[in-house]
Design a protein around this motif. Structure first.
Motif, mmCIF file in Angstrom:
data_model
loop_
_atom_site.group_PDB
_atom_site.id
_atom_site.type_symbol
_atom_site.label_atom_id
_atom_site.label_comp_id
_atom_site.label_asym_id
_atom_site.label_seq_id
_atom_site.Cartn_x
_atom_site.Cartn_y
_atom_site.Cartn_z
ATOM 1 N N ARG A 218 5.451 -7.926 -6.242
ATOM 2 C CA ARG A 218 4.541 -7.718 -7.379
ATOM 3 C C ARG A 218 3.322 -6.905 -6.916
ATOM 4 O O ARG A 218 2.830 -7.081 -5.796
ATOM 5 N N THR A 219 2.820 -6.058 -7.789
ATOM 6 C CA THR A 219 1.619 -5.247 -7.492
ATOM 7 C C THR A 219 0.372 -6.089 -7.734
ATOM 8 O O THR A 219 0.131 -6.565 -8.846
ATOM 9 N N GLU A 221 -2.999 -5.094 -6.973
ATOM 10 C CA GLU A 221 -4.057 -4.248 -7.565
ATOM 11 C C GLU A 221 -3.641 -2.783 -7.487
ATOM 12 O O GLU A 221 -2.782 -2.427 -6.683
ATOM 13 N N SER A 222 -4.273 -1.969 -8.271
ATOM 14 C CA SER A 222 -3.941 -0.538 -8.296
ATOM 15 C C SER A 222 -4.472 0.148 -7.051
ATOM 16 O O SER A 222 -5.510 -0.259 -6.495
ATOM 17 N N PRO A 223 -3.830 1.197 -6.559
ATOM 18 C CA PRO A 223 -4.307 1.902 -5.363
ATOM 19 C C PRO A 223 -5.621 2.643 -5.650
ATOM 20 O O PRO A 223 -5.856 3.104 -6.750
ATOM 21 N N LEU A 224 -6.514 2.765 -4.595
ATOM 22 C CA LEU A 224 -7.809 3.467 -4.694
ATOM 23 C C LEU A 224 -7.707 4.857 -4.062
ATOM 24 O O LEU A 224 -7.135 5.007 -2.982
#
Length: 255
Positions: A218-219, A221-224
């Motif tokens: 599962r993801t 958090e979104s990538p920065l």
């Protein structure tokens, strides 16, 4: 990664399911084989047959010594009777004088004086059957018949004892073979049943893993996106070049 996980889970489930089906079929086949074998070779019936033959054999063995003892007695009695019979004459010869009736008959015929003088010397011999001989002969015949009957009974008991013993040993061997075969089948069924239970548990676990397969990763958090470029790092390159140049200058100075 999710696709790889799902692929491996599917392979594991297929393998466990295939093994489970094979063991289940083997277990059912072995149970049916045991049931059919037990129907064709009933252990309780064979045990009852063996017990009956053993009792019959024991009965013949118990009866035989008594008949042999009785036969020995009858044979000894027969020998004694024959010996006593051989000492007895069949007939007795009895000598007697003239009876009064015969004497008066002679006198009535008008015999001469010479014949009258010879009358006292006349005698009559009679042959009489020996009653003791007859009784002994009857006893000998009866005893011979008893001996022959006892000999026939003893021979029958020996024959039946031998036949019963042979049948008993044969049935007992069959019973031992049936019991050994049933024990071997029970061991095979026990092993297959244990494997069946284990694979059933594994199959349930594989089903659960397959059901949970769509979300293995599962993801969080979104990538920065970084605020500046990661490469090239010019300051680091200059520092490395200075150190290398200084080292090379010192080495050349030594030379």
């Amino acid at each position: 990664n999710a696709q790889l996980f799902l692929s491996r889970t599917a392979q594991s489930y297929d393998y466990v399911k295939k093994s489970f089906d094979e063991v289940e079929q083997s277990l059912l086949a072995k149970e049916n084989e045991r049931m059919l074998y037990q129907q064709q070779n009933s252990e309780p019936v064979m045990e009852a047959t063996v017990t009956a033959l053993q009792n019959e054999y024991t009965m013949y063995l118990q009866q035989l010594p008594a008949k042999l003892q009785e036969l020995t007695i009858q044979e000894a009695q027969l020998s004694s009777l024959k010996e006593a019979l051989s000492k007895q004459p069949e007939h007795f010869t009895v000598t007697r004088g003239l009876s009064n009736e015969a004497l008066w008959n002679f006198l009535a015929t008008g015999i001469s004086s010479q014949k009258i003088d010879s009358l006292p010397s006349l005698s009559v011999q009679d042959q009489v059957l020996n009653s003791t001989y007859v009784a002994l002969q009857r006893e000998v015949s009866e005893t011979e018949a008893n001996v022959k009957g006892l000999q026939a009974i003893a021979a029958y008991l020996r024959s039946k004892a031998g036949e019963t013993k042979k049948a008993f040993e044969e049935k007992q061997g069959q019973l031992v073979a049936i019991q050994a075969q049933l024990k071997e089948m029970d061991r095979d069924i026990k092993v297959l049943d244990g494997t069946y239970t284990t694979l059933s548990s594994k199959l349930q676990q594989a089903k659960i893993a397959q059901a949970e397969g769509p979300d293995p990763i599962r993801t969080v958090e979104s990538p920065l996106v970084p605020s500046h470029s990661i490469a090239p790092n010019k300051k680091m390159n200059v520092a490395v070049a200075g150190v290398l140049g200084l080292s090379l200058a010192v080495l050349l100075a030594f030379f």
